[in-house]
Design an enzyme around this catalytic site. Structure first.
Site, short mmCIF file in Angstrom:
data_model
loop_
_atom_site.label_atom_id
_atom_site.label_comp_id
_atom_site.label_asym_id
_atom_site.label_seq_id
_atom_site.Cartn_x
_atom_site.Cartn_y
_atom_site.Cartn_z
N ASP A 1 30.64 64.11 50.07
CA ASP A 1 31.22 65.45 49.96
C ASP A 1 31.53 65.74 48.49
OD1 ASP A 1 34.21 64.65 49.34
OD2 ASP A 1 33.59 63.41 51.03
N ASP B 1 34.57 66.44 47.36
CA ASP B 1 36.03 66.43 47.29
C ASP B 1 36.51 67.85 47.61
OD1 ASP B 1 38.13 64.53 46.96
OD2 ASP B 1 38.69 65.48 45.08
#
Length: 258
Positions: free
Chosen positions: A205, A207
């Site tokens: 991802d 973050d």
């Protein structure tokens, strides 16, 4: 005696690629490891595998028995540790699904057991925390598999188990490329034991700095999608690890006066 250890998620254990020989659950002076250690073979290479958080994921990052895990592997004869893990990205070019062969870290953890040397002062040298020979092996394996990867990356390790705030995430971007919760103290304990260590980090991802929500389902979903890459990397890389180490990792404790 087993020379190679793997510490990672339970998904690494795939009965189609991992030929289990036996299971052990040893006691150490630091207690039990995270779970039973599976001793078996991947691509014909004998390895000892520990699920870092336990098979039922019962240990959050702060509570993983890092010292027991490393000690248990050392007692089995392990000299080399490969550590697949999940990380968030702090840079646009480190995309979800990418592999990062970590070369540096910044420690922002707060309450862990960081050393084996409780009875004497030992200053271990860790300017270059990871085994360069292992990094080359897995870089070459990624090239062969045509996996999108990064030869280097700085990992900022936070306490967890919560994810970052937006303010924290934007601050961390000034200092590191990826973010996670488990690298420290695992890698430095391995160095104290004179073991080679390689972190194979999968980006799951961005973050929260891109204003995209991050949750555990996202992390697990991306890791599941990328698991075959890690398995193939191990199948190609493990047979390339030489029995006689030339990297100098084994000398770290002696050089520190341990």
């Amino acid at each position: 005696m087993v020379r190679i250890g793997i510490i990672g998620g339970s998904g690494i254990y795939d009965p189609n690629t991992f030929e289990t020989i036996k299971k052990v659950y040893p006691d150490t002076r630091y207690g039990k490891p995270s779970d039973e250690i599976l001793i078996g073979k991947i691509a014909g290479v004998e390895v000892a595998f520990i699920p870092r958080h336990g098979k039922d994921h019962r240990f959050p990052p702060s509570s993983v028995p890092y010292r027991a895990n490393i000690q248990a592997l050392k007692d089995l004869g392990v000299e080399v540790i490969i550590s697949p893990c999940a990380v968030g990205s702090l840079k646009e070019e480190y995309r979800p699904g990418d592999l990062v062969i970590v070369d540096q870290f910044i420690d922002l953890t707060k309450k862990r057991d960081y050393t084996f040397f409780d009875k004497k002062t030992v200053h271990i040298s860790i300017a270059d925390p990871f085994c360069t020979d292992l990094a080359h092996i897995f870089s070459d394996a990624a090239e062969e598999l045509k996996i999108r990867y990064h030869k280097k990356g700085t990992y900022i390790c936070i306490e967890g188990p919560r994810f970052s705030t937006k303010a924290e995430s934007n601050m961390f971007r000034n200092f590191a490329d990826i973010i996670g919760m488990t690298l420290v103290p695992e890698c430095q304990l391995a160095r104290e034991m004179g073991m080679c260590y390689c972190s194979l980090a999968t980006v799951t991802d961005y973050d929260v700095w891109k204003d995209e929500p991050v949750d555990i389902q996202m992390v697990l979903r991306t890791m599941s999608e990328c698991l075959s890459k890690i398995t193939k990397l191990l199948e190609i890389g493990l047979p390339q690890i030489e029995k006689k180490r030339k990297c100098g990792c084994a000398d770290a404790p002696k050089d520190a006066g341990a």
